[in-house]
Write an enzyme that holds these catalytic residues in place. Structure first.
Site, PDB file in Angstrom:
ATOM      1  CB  CYS A  28    -109.700  17.504  57.483  1.00 15.86           C
ATOM      2  SG  CYS A  28    -110.368  19.166  57.338  1.00 15.86           S
ATOM      3  CB  CYS A  57    -107.765  20.584  58.347  1.00 19.41           C
ATOM      4  SG  CYS A  57    -109.364  20.200  59.062  1.00 19.41           S
TER       5      CYS A  57
END
Ligand SMILES: [Zn+2]
Length: 147
Positions: A72, A75
């Site tokens: 991600c 993230c």
């Protein structure tokens, strides 16, 4: 391991040695048995489905959890912000990271629908959550309301 087991396994964020300690000792600023650095201060720690329930049950500090995944992008971008806050606010909150790829049970248990999701838990009760990567300023302001 039994249901009564109160030992929590925590990977040292500094040297990555696995420490096994009595969950109640989480509140005594434990040091890593291998490198002697503070285990819970200055850097986020990675939690598992075994360790997270014990940490939440025993921590006297509010716990902020970063649900993330290696694939991600947002993230990854948010990672340094979370790590910096863990350093700044050591001793005030406990900073935990949950890799939802490695620990899918925890993502399900906390009904995490998108990542990153940030969750503040105190005394086993969820106080608030926010989804999406926050800027350092936004994250700090968000955390301040729980102190
Ligand atoms: Zn260590």
């Amino acid at each position: 391991m039994t249901m009564q087991d109160t030992n929590v396994q925590i990977g040292c964020p500094h040297c990555h040695a696995v420490n096994r300690l009595e969950a109640a000792r989480l509140n005594e600023a434990p040091n890593c048995g291998a490198c002697k650095a503070p285990l819970l201060a200055g850097a986020p720690i990675a939690a598992t489905k075994e360790s997270l329930p014990l940490i939440l049950k025993h921590s006297k500090l509010p716990v902020v959890i970063d649900f993330w995944a290696p694939w991600c992008g947002p993230c990854q971008q948010f990672g340094p912000t979370f790590a910096a806050a863990a350093k700044d606010m050591a001793g005030k909150m406990l900073f935990i990271k949950v890799d939802t790829e490695a620990q899918p049970e925890l993502g399900n248990q906390f009904r995490v629908r998108s990542i990153p999701t940030l969750l503040v838990v105190e005394g086993n009760a969820e106080l608030e959550r926010v989804s999406g990567a926050l800027s350092p300023g936004q994250f700090k302001a968000w955390l301040m309301q729980f102190l």
